[in-house]
Structures are given as structure tokens and as C-alpha cells.
Scaffold this active site. Structure first.
Site, PDB file in Angstrom:
ATOM      1  N   HIS A 219       0.833  -1.227  -0.149  1.00 52.12           N
ATOM      2  CA  HIS A 219       0.037  -0.042   0.042  1.00 52.12           C
ATOM      3  C   HIS A 219       1.055   1.259   0.030  1.00 52.12           C
ATOM      4  O   HIS A 219       0.725   2.169  -0.896  1.00 52.12           O
ATOM      5  CB  HIS A 219      -0.845   0.037   1.109  1.00 52.12           C
ATOM      6  CG  HIS A 219      -1.730   1.415   1.383  1.00 52.12           C
ATOM      7  ND1 HIS A 219      -3.092   1.093   1.088  1.00 52.12           N
ATOM      8  CD2 HIS A 219      -1.514   2.648   1.839  1.00 52.12           C
ATOM      9  CE1 HIS A 219      -3.409   2.464   1.171  1.00 52.12           C
ATOM     10  NE2 HIS A 219      -2.661   3.254   1.724  1.00 52.12           N
ATOM     11  N   GLU A 220       1.894   1.215   0.720  1.00 52.42           N
ATOM     12  CA  GLU A 220       2.789   2.437   0.943  1.00 52.42           C
ATOM     13  C   GLU A 220       3.629   2.490  -0.275  1.00 52.42           C
ATOM     14  O   GLU A 220       3.926   3.665  -0.505  1.00 52.42           O
ATOM     15  CB  GLU A 220       3.643   2.457   2.230  1.00 52.42           C
ATOM     16  CG  GLU A 220       2.762   2.285   3.729  1.00 52.42           C
ATOM     17  CD  GLU A 220       1.848   3.470   3.622  1.00 52.42           C
ATOM     18  OE1 GLU A 220       2.260   4.677   3.034  1.00 52.42           O
ATOM     19  OE2 GLU A 220       0.832   3.251   4.159  1.00 52.42           O
TER      20      GLU A 220
ATOM     21  N   HIS B  80       1.890   4.758  -2.675  1.00 50.23           N
ATOM     22  CA  HIS B  80       2.089   5.918  -2.658  1.00 50.23           C
ATOM     23  C   HIS B  80       3.727   6.435  -3.026  1.00 50.23           C
ATOM     24  O   HIS B  80       3.930   7.373  -3.679  1.00 50.23           O
ATOM     25  CB  HIS B  80       2.056   6.500  -1.162  1.00 50.23           C
ATOM     26  CG  HIS B  80       0.723   6.383  -0.640  1.00 50.23           C
ATOM     27  ND1 HIS B  80      -0.721   6.791  -1.199  1.00 50.23           N
ATOM     28  CD2 HIS B  80       0.050   5.650   0.468  1.00 50.23           C
ATOM     29  CE1 HIS B  80      -1.437   6.743  -0.672  1.00 50.23           C
ATOM     30  NE2 HIS B  80      -1.439   5.794   0.591  1.00 50.23           N
TER      31      HIS B  80
END
Length: 443
Positions: free
Chosen positions: A25-26, A29
Site C-alpha cells: 500500500h505504501e 504512494h
């Protein structure tokens, strides 16, 4: 293998899967932020004290003590004060001070040459891509795991191999001693069908799928037809006469349908008295998106009704009421479910693995949908702020007014702290409920 060890292995499987999902998920980003030249100072998994880290280039990568999430730190998340361009507190007002302190933290690592590498100077569409990257990554993980589940393992599907053959005809809710005179043999018992038989043909036609066979049996009430089964490597042919029986009408949601008066609906159909075995049957690639869409739809329904669902969890946790099996659960609850699945020695290993993969797929879809809620500190809150900035700039341009500049999302920090506090309280409640009143998914 020892059930305790299997339980632990199930928990570990999901724990590793959750950690990987958070890490990716990170990454969702991190990659677009670096692509757009934003200076990323930290990529961390977990919160609290750092237990390990390593710097590569301008970014510090590491793990923290509390594995409850993760974050990517980018410089210039908030614009500086409009009045004087400072990043230090400029007011003693509580809300203004909160916003100013956030600006200070966001700019404290801005150095010479970084002026055009701050997040707040990105065009709106780039901000949205950076913040959408995390949920998009969870969606991709969910889709990949759904593909593995459906195309690799398959889904549990009724087959034409018999799991059981009822000896007596009974009405709903009735019990009859199979050795008594009151036992009226079912058509299947009269025809000599046995558990383990695989039905090959019915009424001179190939049996097809269990659903197709069931439809033909229901339509054959009162008519004697030929049935062929495979038993212990032999082909056995017999005759069977389905009897007319009252059966519940099942709706599209899998539940018994009800009439306009609210009473359960029944229909008169042909009945043999047989039950099918199930097997994992691989599905085509075309089934992945519909299954993922249905999963996301169900999760969205839970999230849209989250306050009521959480209230239901609280009521169950502090009373004798049972938990809603379709309600929200914490990571503790997910781990417990995974452990119980892994410890089911009566279930084939392949089926248990398929269930665990499906659990991780659903968890990633839940992470994606939940993070899109348009409230800070969630990704959806940053996306909403960027959209507002774009609309505000478009309106200013339309009316010939000066560009209002980047939207100062730091001003929403008081609301952010309230939402964060509510999320922590909800998490604590769910963990407590999963300990004292866990969800019972397996009866």
C-alpha cells in the site's frame, strides 16, 4: 499435524499477508511520489520507535515497533502561511496553532534545491495519483489474489457425486426413526442409490452440472425415469420416480424468499432425497472481475453502515447477544478466523489454503475501500482536499480572479484528530469484541 500448530500457522500466514499488504500500500504512494520528483524522506512500516532502518539515496526505509500500519513521509505536504511565508506557529489560537505546527513539520526538511520538490506544489491530478496509489495497490492485490483463488484453487461447487442419501421422506422440521414403520423410503433409497455414487445420466441425458441435474429432478415429479451411476468403477443403472415435495423458494441472496404477506414461500417440486459432494472447481478468467466486484460491493455496504455496525458490535460485546457474522472485525478477529480455518483437519488442505487466500483478498479490498473514505487522515481525505483545490482554482479562473493557490489542508487537522481518535476507539472496541465475543463463522 497438531491443531495448535496449524492454528498458529494460519495466524502467521495472515499476519505476513497483512504486513505485505500494508507495505505494498505504501509502495503505491512511494512510486508515484518519486516519479513526480517529490522528495520522500521516509518509508516506514509500523508506528512508534524505529527498530530497523537503512537509508538509500534520500529516503530512509525501515520498520517500527508497532506493526499497525505504515506511512510515506513527503516534504511540503502543507503550504506555508500566506501572510509571511513562515512555517512556524503564527497564532496562539488552538486550531491555528495545530495547522501551523503541521506546516512546520512538513517543511522542516525542505532544503536548498527542494523548493519545487514539495508535495503541495504538485498539480491537482498528480496529488490525486499519489494518494490513490495506496488504495489502487490494495485493489490490484485483491484482484491478483481473487484470480489465484478462482483460477488456481477454484470455488467450492456441488458435483454429481452423492454425499448422502436420505432414507426417509420427512417434512420440514420432522424427524423419523429410519428403522421404524413410520419411515417412508425416499425415491433415492428405493432405487438403491448410495453415498459415493456419481450420477452419469438422468432420464437418458448426461447429468451435466448439479444445478442442471437438480432442475431436471424437480421437473420430473411422478414420472419414472432411468438413472445411471458410477459405483466403485462399475456402471449401475436403475429406475427412480421423484415424488412431489414442498421445498423452500430460494432467492438470489441465497435466503428463503417471502411473499407479500411476509410468509416464507414454498414450491411443489420433484424430490429424490440426495445431497451432493462439493469440490474445488477452477473458474475462467472472466469470473475474476465479477467476483471482485461483488466482494467490493459487500464491503462497501458494511462501510456505508459502519456506525450502525459498530454499535451492533458494542451491544454484542457488552451483552449476551451474538455477533453479526457479516459485521466488521479487527486484525485480531481476522487472525483468529485464519487460525480456525487452518486447524480444520477434516477439510482438505487445498480448501483451507483457498479460504485463507480469499480472506486476504477480501482484506485488501476492505483496505482499499476504507482508505477512500473522504476524511483525513485517510487517503480519501487528501484526495477530497485535492479535488476541492482543483474546483476552487477552476472557479477562480472562470470568473477572472487570481489563482487562490494550493488548498491549505492543514486547517482541517482538528477534524483529522477527531476522526483519528474515533478510528482508534473503533479499533480498540473491535479488538475487545473479537477477544470476548468473537464472530462465529463455523457454527
Amino acid at each position: 499435524m497438531n491443531p495448535v500448530i496449524l492454528f498458529i500457522l494460519g495466524v502467521v500466514f495472515v499476519a505476513v499477508g497483512v504486513a505485505a499488504s500494508i507495505a505494498l500500500h505504501e509502495v503505491g504512494h512511494l512510486l508515484p511520489a518519486k516519479l513526480f520528483k517529490v522528495r520522500v524522506t521516509k518509508y516506514m512500516i509500523g508506528f512508534g520507535p524505529t527498530i530497523w532502518s537503512r537509508r538509500k539515496g534520500e529516503t530512509e526505509y525501515g520498520f517500527k515497533a508497532l506493526p499497525l500500519g505504515g506511512y510515506v513521509a513527503m516534504i511540503g505536504m502543507y503550504p506555508p502561511n500566506k501572510e509571511d511565508g513562515s512555517v512556524r506557529p503564527s497564532s496562539t489560537g488552538m486550531f491555528q496553532t495545530l495547522a501551523s505546527e503541521a506546516r512546520s513539520a512538513a517543511h522542516e526538511e525542505v532544503g536548498p534545491g527542494d523548493e519545487n520538490r514539495v508535495f503541495y506544489k504538485l498539480p491537482v491530478w498528480k496529488k490525486i495519483i499519489v494518494m490513490l496509489g495506496g488504495p489502487a495497490m490494495n485493489l490490484l492485490i485483491g484482484l491478483a489474489l481473487t484470480a489465484v483463488l478462482l483460477m488456481g484453487f477454484g470455488i467450492s461447487t456441488p458435483t454429481t457425486t452423492l454425499a448422502d442419501v436420505s432414507k426417509c421422506q420427512v417434512t420440514e422440521g420432522e424427524t423419523v426413526d429410519p428403522d421404524s414403520a413410520a419411515c417412508k423410503p425416499t425415491p433415492a433409497a428405493q432405487a438403491g442409490l448410495k453415498p459415493g455414487d456419481t450420477i452419469l445420466t438422468f432420464d437418458g441425458k448426461d447429468a451435466g452440472t448439479w444445478a442442471e441435474l437438480s432442475t431436471r429432478i424437480r421437473a420430473s415429479a411422478g414420472r419414472t425415469v432411468e438413472i445411471t451411476v458410477q459405483r466403485d468403477g462399475r456402471t449401475v443403472t436403475s429406475e427412480v420416480t421423484p415424488v412431489l415435495s414442498s421445498r423452500p423458494v430460494i432467492g438470489d441472496d441465497g435466503r428463503q424468499a417471502k411473499g407479500t404477506d411476509g410468509k416464507p414461500l414454498y414450491q411443489e417440486v420433484g424430490f429424490l432425497g440426495i445431497g451432493s459432494q462439493t469440490a474445488l472447481v477452477p473458474q475462467p478468467a472472466s469470473s475474476v472481475l465479477p467476483m471482485a466486484g461483488e466482494n467490493i460491493k459487500q464491503i462497501s455496504g458494511v462501510i456505508l453502515n459502519l456506525p450502525a455496525r459498530v454499535a451492533g458490535v458494542a451491544q454484542a460485546a457488552f451483552s449476551s447477544e451474538p455477533r453479526d457474522p457479516n459485521g466488521p472485525i479487527s486484525v485480531v478477529g481476522v487472525g483468529r478466523v485464519a487460525g480456525e480455518v487452518a486447524a480444520m483437519e477434516e477439510v482438505p488442505v487445498q480448501a483451507r489454503l483457498a479460504t485463507l487466500v480469499g480472506l486476504l483478498a477480501g482484506l485488501n479490498f476492505a483496505l482499499a475501500v476504507f482508505n477512500l473514505i473522504p476524511l483525513l487522515p485517510l487517503d480519501g481525505g487528501h484526495i477530497a482536499g485535492a479535488l476541492y483545490e482543483g474546483v476552487r482554482r477552476r472557479i477562480a479562473k472562470l470568473f477572472g480572479k487570481p489563482d487562490p493557490g494550493a488548498f491549505d489542508i492543514a486547517k482541517l487537522l482538528p477534524l483529522t484528530y477527531v476522526v483519528a481518535g474515533l478510528l482508534m476507539a473503533m479499533g480498540a472496541l473491535l479488538i475487545y469484541a473479537d477477544i470476548v465475543k468473537p464472530v462465529n463463522l463455523f457454527g
